[in-house]
Each structure stands twice: as structure tokens, then as C-alpha cells.
Scaffold this active site. Structure first.
Site, short mmCIF file in Angstrom:
data_model
loop_
_atom_site.label_atom_id
_atom_site.label_comp_id
_atom_site.label_asym_id
_atom_site.label_seq_id
_atom_site.Cartn_x
_atom_site.Cartn_y
_atom_site.Cartn_z
N ARG B 50 35.84 -68.59 17.46
CA ARG B 50 37.20 -68.03 17.39
C ARG B 50 37.19 -66.64 17.97
O ARG B 50 37.03 -65.64 17.25
CB ARG B 50 37.68 -68.05 15.93
N ASP B 52 38.19 -63.09 19.67
CA ASP B 52 39.24 -62.10 19.37
C ASP B 52 40.13 -61.82 20.58
O ASP B 52 39.82 -62.22 21.70
CB ASP B 52 38.59 -60.77 18.95
N TYR B 110 26.82 -65.57 23.60
CA TYR B 110 27.78 -64.65 24.19
C TYR B 110 27.05 -63.78 25.22
O TYR B 110 25.87 -63.47 25.05
CB TYR B 110 28.38 -63.72 23.13
N ARG B 197 29.81 -57.21 19.36
CA ARG B 197 30.35 -55.94 19.84
C ARG B 197 29.77 -54.76 19.07
O ARG B 197 29.58 -53.67 19.64
CB ARG B 197 31.88 -55.96 19.77
#
Lengths: 261, 261
Positions: B50, B52, B110, B197
Site C-alpha cells: 500500500r 503512500d 523497493y 524512507r
């Protein structure tokens, strides 16, 4: 009045092209307004290449005259803070008054990106020409040398071209694979309107197997635009370098890599 | 009812994120509407990650159930013709009913792009985190192994994280230079909210010389979010792969390369 040269990068997607026009936002206007603010007086900017709507640049070169005195760093930061996010200035430096971004350029380099894969790409939608069928890169590479050198490029000249002569010196035309891209690198003393995009469209015609490599040479010789391939889409094209005599000290950009986009 | 798995690419810039929300356009909604049109009945879609607002994907994986019978090619072309240009479907295939894009995933990968150069980039404005000062890549690389393995990642957990436990297994954290980018590759069984992040923000803190590599390990051990670095901007983050047991036959994406953007 002192003269400054600047390097400019832009995403051409929302612009009507480099040149100021009655309709639509031009990159020229955006850059002139940004430097006019920093100079606190109106400036007029001339550029190496007048890119079309949707065409990008990583290495556009331009110049302007101003009475304002700022150091290079102040020009650079000031301009970038006054420009929209899709235009950025890479460098600013003093040049002699005889430097002219357009007329002093001895050559220009463009790169063209073809995204060769079965399905379209969300992230590359405005950054490359999507060709879904497999392209025969070796055939395209075999064709490229046939148009190198000084020729009448009428076969690859756009209908609205205003150049006085169709003679251009094509100094480099190379194709290579980079990931799923085919990258076309193209250097000439100057380009006719749509010349890169018409050559790329014809190379793709060959890559699709619709004509043999030799066909590119015969199209050139025929000087008939109707015989060439379609015009490749604007969004795959990048102005990557203006070439100048070394005496002007214009920065040489790093080799263009799709990695840097 | 037959179940289908799909691979999705998107430019997250204009979206509020993957998940349907009261405000803002979600990628989930866009994809559901496109497949509902092709299916001629409403479909509900579940996804591996999910993401952002502003986060991109080249390898999002999702699934849905439908009574409609179409061949894979019809699903693929139909969905892509019903999606906006900034979302595209890469593949569609039948999967067994026990496949679940979220719960069958054994890991996610990622990639994070840092654009490390002195001036901002027009073409990369929404595609990477621009850091203008030189980063010490070797120091960042030295720090990365200190957070590998199964740990309590509370130090790198966003305030809004709804996960039941902060324990995650970080299986890969590698940094390399690619042109002017620093590329961070990060694989875990699953991620806490903002975990990639926050780790990247802490690595940049080290890259800037503001802390030694060992600091990353002590931040992890301290389990205090306030001790870690800032949260890296959303626009540099790409969900590039969902990992599944081989029995499901989910396509393995090509290695992510900035070249492919």
C-alpha cells in the site's frame, strides 16, 4: 554590456516549445522571466536549439546581455528559485561579447529514446516513444551510416522548415540498447525542422522489417519527404548538447544516459 | 470464481497513494474501475504494497476475482486502454484461488533514487530525492549491513503505522551509484509505514558526514523514532517487486534500472 551563457534542462511536456509564441507557454519566456527577475531588468535570451512542443533538453545552451552584476552562483540559485519545477538551469558563466549560443555553435547533439517493450509504460509516458513490437536493432545500426556526412536532407525535412538550405552535415548517428530503451544519438552542424524525428521514424520503419537498411540511403538520395518514414513523437527527443569552439569554455555535459532522467 | 493476478506500474505523483481514500485519486480506484469495465462487473483489488502519496511502482502485484472470462491479452489491452497514462498494467495471469497478492507475498523490494548533484533537475523533479551536497557513498554502504536481519524496527516506523508488531526481517539493503543517482535497494518480508524512507533518510545523514556509519546500528537498537534521520521524500521511492512462492508462477520483473524510467 556583459554577456552570460547558461545551460538549461527542461521537461518539454507542457510547453509549446523553446520559442516564444502567441499561444502556449514557451521555455524561452519562462527563462527570460526568471533571469529578468534576478537582473531586475528585462533580458532577451537566444538559444542553441529551438526545440518543438513536447521536446526535452538536458543540454540547451543560451545567452543574454545584462547590465546587472551578480556572481555565477547568485545567477544560478536566483534563476532556479524563479523557475517552475519543470525547467532548471545547470550552470551560468561569463562569456565574451562575440559568443552567441545559436551562431557560435558548431554542432548540436540530440538523443532519442525508444521504449521497445510489449506494453506501454506509465513512468515513461512523456519521456520516450513506445514501440510494442520487437525492433531489429542490428538492421537499424546497419542503416545509420548511409546518411552520415554532408547531404541535402530534404527527405527528412518538416513541411514548416524555414531554413534557407536543406544541406546539413550529419556527423554522428549511433544506436545502442540501454535496458528496454533503444537510444539514438545524433549530431550535426545544425538540423532541419523535424530532421531527427524523421530520421528516427525511418530507422523504426527498418527496425520493424518494413524496409531493408539500404532503403534509408535511397530515401536520402530521393530528397522526397513522402518517401521517408513517419515523424517520431516529440516526447522521445532530448537536446543534449550544444558544441562550441573550446575558446569559449562552455561546459561539456556528461555523456547523456537514460539513467540521468 | 476465477482469480487473476496483475502487475502494475504507476507514476504516483498525482495520487493520494495506492489505497482508496475519501479524498484524492487512488491507484486502487483507477485500477478497479479499469478492470470493472473490462469485466463488465465490479471488481475489488488487493495489492502487495500500500504505497503512500507520491510513491511510484514498477512492480506492484495485485489480484481480483471475477466471473468474466477473457484471455490474458484481452484483460491486458482492455485495462490499459481504460487507464490514465500514468498507470499501466504490465501483465495479467490466472492464479489459484489461494493466491493473495498481500498475504502470499514472502517479501517486497523497493528501490529508492537519490539524485546527488549540485543543481536541481527539471526532468527528475518527481522521480528522485535531490541532495545537492556530495554524499559519502562508502560511509552509507558501510552502515547498511548494521540493520540487516530480523529486528524491532520501531526507530524507523512512521507515527501512523498500524502494524501489529514492529518486528521485520530486512533481507537486503544495498547502495550503488548509477550515473548521478545513488540507488538504494531494500528488501524485507514486509515493511512498516515509512520504513524505507526513514532508513534512507538516516543513510543520507551518514552520507552527509553528520554521523558515522555505526550510528545507524545504535539508532536501530534504541528503537526511538526521534533518534533517526528525516523521512526521505516520497517521490524517490519505487515499489519494484513482490516476491511469491515459485508455485504461483508470478512473473519476476527485470532488475530495476533507472534506465527503465
Amino acid at each position: 554590456m556583459p554577456r552570460l551563457a547558461i545551460g538549461i534542462e527542461y521537461d518539454g511536456t507542457r510547453f509549446c516549445g523553446w520559442q516564444r509564441q502567441d499561444r502556449g507557454a514557451s521555455i524561452q519566456t519562462a527563462v527570460e522571466e526568471a533571469f529578468s527577475r534576478v537582473a531586475d531588468e528585462p533580458v532577451k535570451i537566444g538559444a542553441a536549439g529551438r526545440t518543438d512542443a513536447g521536446v526535452h533538453a538536458t543540454g540547451q545552451v543560451a545567452h543574454f546581455d545584462t547590465r546587472a552584476r551578480r556572481d555565477s552562483r547568485s545567477w544560478l540559485l536566483g534563476a532556479n528559485s524563479n523557475l517552475a519545477p519543470d525547467v532548471s538551469v545547470s550552470w551560468v558563466q561569463d562569456v565574451p561579447a562575440e559568443f552567441n549560443a545559436r551562431y557560435s555553435a558548431v554542432a548540436r547533439t540530440y538523443h532519442y529514446l525508444i521504449l521497445n517493450r510489449p506494453v506501454r509504460s506509465a513512468l515513461n509516458r512523456d519521456r520516450a516513444w513506445w514501440i510494442h513490437g520487437d525492433l531489429d536493432l542490428a538492421a537499424m545500426q546497419a542503416a545509420a551510416p548511409l546518411v552520415l556526412g554532408e547531404h541535402d536532407f530534404s527527405a527528412f525535412r518538416g513541411a514548416q522548415c524555414q531554413a534557407r538550405t536543406p544541406i546539413r552535415d550529419l556527423q554522428r548517428l549511433e544506436l545502442r540498447r540501454s535496458g528496454r530503451f533503444i537510444v539514438v544519438e545524433c549530431r550535426a552542424n545544425a538540423f532541419l525542422h523535424h530532421m531527427v524525428r524523421n530520421i528516427v521514424g525511418s530507422l523504426v520503419h527498418i527496425g520493424r522489417g518494413e524496409a531493408p537498411p539500404e532503403w534509408l540511403g535511397s530515401v536520402l538520395q530521393g530528397r522526397d519527404r513522402r518517401a521517408a518514414g513517419i515523424t517520431a513523437v516529440a516526447s522521445g527527443l532530448y537536446l543534449t548538447r550544444g558544441h562550441y569552439p573550446a575558446e569559449f569554455g562552455i561546459p561539456v555535459p556528461e555523456q547523456f544516459r537514460p539513467d540521468d532522467l
